[in-house]
Design an enzyme around this catalytic site. Structure first.
Site, PDB file in Angstrom:
ATOM      1  N   LYS A  91      -5.575  14.148 -16.076  1.00 33.03           N
ATOM      2  CA  LYS A  91      -5.723  14.990 -17.275  1.00 33.03           C
ATOM      3  C   LYS A  91      -4.482  14.868 -18.165  1.00 33.03           C
ATOM      4  O   LYS A  91      -4.325  13.899 -18.863  1.00 33.03           O
ATOM      5  CB  LYS A  91      -5.984  16.442 -16.876  1.00 33.03           C
ATOM      6  CG  LYS A  91      -6.962  16.617 -15.723  1.00 33.03           C
ATOM      7  CD  LYS A  91      -8.356  16.180 -16.061  1.00 33.03           C
ATOM      8  CE  LYS A  91      -9.269  16.312 -14.857  1.00 33.03           C
ATOM      9  NZ  LYS A  91     -10.463  15.535 -14.917  1.00 33.03           N
ATOM     10  N   ARG A  94       0.820  -1.218   0.000  1.00 34.03           N
ATOM     11  CA  ARG A  94       0.000   0.000   0.000  1.00 34.03           C
ATOM     12  C   ARG A  94       0.852   1.265   0.000  1.00 34.03           C
ATOM     13  O   ARG A  94       0.377   2.354  -0.308  1.00 34.03           O
ATOM     14  CB  ARG A  94      -0.916  -0.016   1.225  1.00 34.03           C
ATOM     15  CG  ARG A  94      -2.216   0.745   1.010  1.00 34.03           C
ATOM     16  CD  ARG A  94      -3.227   0.458   2.088  1.00 34.03           C
ATOM     17  NE  ARG A  94      -2.656   0.546   3.416  1.00 34.03           N
ATOM     18  CZ  ARG A  94      -2.888  -0.326   4.399  1.00 34.03           C
ATOM     19  NH1 ARG A  94      -3.690  -1.339   4.207  1.00 34.03           N
ATOM     20  NH2 ARG A  94      -2.315  -0.180   5.576  1.00 34.03           N
ATOM     21  N   ASP A 124      -5.809  23.723  -6.200  1.00 37.40           N
ATOM     22  CA  ASP A 124      -6.035  22.736  -7.256  1.00 37.40           C
ATOM     23  C   ASP A 124      -5.405  23.317  -8.522  1.00 37.40           C
ATOM     24  O   ASP A 124      -5.909  24.282  -9.100  1.00 37.40           O
ATOM     25  CB  ASP A 124      -7.545  22.521  -7.423  1.00 37.40           C
ATOM     26  CG  ASP A 124      -7.873  21.450  -8.450  1.00 37.40           C
ATOM     27  OD1 ASP A 124      -7.058  21.221  -9.349  1.00 37.40           O
ATOM     28  OD2 ASP A 124      -8.972  20.867  -8.364  1.00 37.40           O
TER      29      ASP A 124
HETATM   30  C1  PLP Z   1     -10.052  21.155 -11.610  1.00 38.77           C
HETATM   31  C2  PLP Z   1     -10.269  19.709 -11.337  1.00 38.77           C
HETATM   32  N1  PLP Z   1      -9.853  19.203 -10.171  1.00 38.77           N
HETATM   33  C3  PLP Z   1     -10.031  17.908  -9.868  1.00 38.77           C
HETATM   34  C4  PLP Z   1     -10.649  17.058 -10.754  1.00 38.77           C
HETATM   35  C5  PLP Z   1     -10.871  15.628 -10.354  1.00 38.77           C
HETATM   36  O1  PLP Z   1     -10.045  14.772 -11.042  1.00 38.77           O
HETATM   37  P1  PLP Z   1     -10.409  13.218 -11.205  1.00 38.77           P
HETATM   38  O2  PLP Z   1     -11.366  13.151 -12.339  1.00 38.77           O
HETATM   39  O3  PLP Z   1      -9.120  12.571 -11.464  1.00 38.77           O
HETATM   40  O4  PLP Z   1     -11.031  12.787  -9.917  1.00 38.77           O
HETATM   41  C6  PLP Z   1     -11.105  17.534 -11.979  1.00 38.77           C
HETATM   42  C7  PLP Z   1     -11.789  16.631 -12.943  1.00 38.77           C
HETATM   43  O5  PLP Z   1     -12.374  17.052 -13.907  1.00 38.77           O
HETATM   44  C8  PLP Z   1     -10.908  18.899 -12.284  1.00 38.77           C
HETATM   45  O6  PLP Z   1     -11.341  19.432 -13.441  1.00 38.77           O
END
Ligand code: PLP
Length: 380
Positions: A199, A49, A174
């Site tokens: 992404k 893990r 983020d």
């Molecule tokens: C700005 C942003 N943060 C976080 C996420 C979450 O990512 P995940 O789809 O890998 O959970 C997304 C997904 O679209 C996003 O656009």
């Protein structure tokens, strides 16, 4: 050396006699020890893990990308966001959360955090140094996202970081939109940068993965402790896919970034369009902040259409042939969504027309433009 060069050479096994270019994937839950006395050693990985050599290679790349000191992974971008938040709060604490943060993160705050006795206040993403007035005695975290999901506002990061530091509050962002390629938040005083590596690093719309990079080891230890407490694990196969994506991420990102800017610029001049939400455009209200803090754009931007019925917006999206209809971005394929159904802001973002979002993939920009052009008459 540029990051794009480093990411080709970092995190690979040393060449020996016929060594593979890439690290081998090690799938394991149990790790074996020759001697019983070694089982509880703190300096060796004791269980599957807690990662693998591929995870270690990938962590080095994210730490370098973000100019950070420590990195933890999570099974999705959302899980990386919630992990970082959980590492910074306890019952009775207060979180300041930007109003334009990714919807599921706001949902997490409104539900899970609330149940755990953590309160959240949403703030206007353009608040800047004014954030200081919202910091309460029990505020432990300011959660940021730039540009914000769907609405693309930017924060004055240095001003917010300064206000937070003055009151001992952690800042986390983020940083998914920029992929860490065109924004390095830790160099602007932010404490934690979180990515949905799903992404650009995944790049092929087939892996979910998250990373959180901390500015210092102390904070890194807190995030690691939270990951261990929660039991998050990312598979070595997924980590390998993200590491493989890191080798070519700069080239793929640059292509999609250029296409997005070219489409955004063209769409700004179209009759059907009220406003294009892309911070690299001089018309964007936060363009000066973008020019100061970012080194480029990304594949994703919004378009506010002139008022038109929802049926016509849907007909336009349905008429696109090269843009898939689906969430996410950073993959090889272009996407388009209608945003209004998920645009529930408390203190920001009101538009005078329907909002749609384009994510550019790796197709030729001229082909993408031609596709949009053939669909635009549906808005009439
Ligand atoms: C700005 C942003 N943060 C976080 C996420 C979450 O990512 P995940 O789809 O890998 O959970 C997304 C997904 O679209 C996003 O656009």
């Amino acid at each position: 050396m540029k990051d794009e060069t480093k990411f080709i050479h970092m995190g690979r096994p040393k060449a020996g006699l016929g060594t593979p270019v890439n690290r081998e994937i090690t799938r394991a839950s149990t790790l074996l020890f020759e001697k019983a006395e070694d089982l509880y050693r703190a300096d060796v990985r004791g269980y599957g893990r807690h990662g693998s050599a591929v995870h270690d290679d990938l962590a080095k790349i994210f730490i370098e990308l973000e100019r950070g000191a420590a990195c933890e992974f999570a099974p999705s971008g959302l899980a990386a966001c919630t992990l970082a938040i959980m590492a910074c709060v306890k019952s009775g604490d207060h979180v300041l959360m930007t109003d334009n943060s990714y919807g599921p993160v706001r949902y997490f705050a409104d539900t899970f955090l609330k149940q755990m006795g953590v309160t959240t206040t949403r703030f206007d993403p353009r608040i800047g140094a004014g954030i200081s007035d919202l910091i309460q005695d029990n505020t432990t975290l300011i959660w940021l996202e730039a540009p914000g999901s769907l609405t693309f506002e930017l924060h004055d990061l240095p001003a917010i970081a300064k206000a937070a530091k003055a009151k001992g509050v952690i800042t986390a962002i983020d940083n998914t939109w920029s992929g860490g390629i065109t924004l390095k938040p830790l160099t602007h005083g932010i404490d934690i940068s979180v990515h949905a590596a799903t992404k650009y690093f995944g790049g092929h719309s087939d892996v979910l993965f998250g990373a959180g990079i901390c500015a210092n080891e102390k904070l890194g230890k807190r995030v690691t402790a939270s990951r261990k407490q929660i039991g998050h694990h990312t598979s070595p196969d997924d980590a390998y896919q993200i590491l493989r994506g890191a080798r070519s991420v700069y080239m793929r990102f640059a292509h999609a970034e250029a296409s997005a800017l070219s489409l955004a610029t063209w769409l700004e001049g179209r009759d059907e369009v009220l406003e294009v939400l892309h911070p690299a455009l001089t018309s964007h209200p936060d363009h000066d902040i973008w020019a100061r803090d970012f080194t480029g754009g990304a594949c994703l931007f919004g378009v506010v259409l002139k008022p038109v019925s929802e049926a016509k917006v849907l007909a336009f999206i349905n008429a696109l042939k090269l843009f898939g209809i689906g969430y996410s971005y950073g993959g090889f394929e272009s996407l388009c969504i209608q945003c209004d159904p998920q645009l529930n802001r408390k203190v920001s973002a009101k538009f005078d027309g329907p909002l749609i979002r384009f994510a550019c993939g790796l197709e030729d920009a001229g082909d993408l433009k031609a596709d949009i052009e053939q669909a635009l008459p549906r808005l009439k």
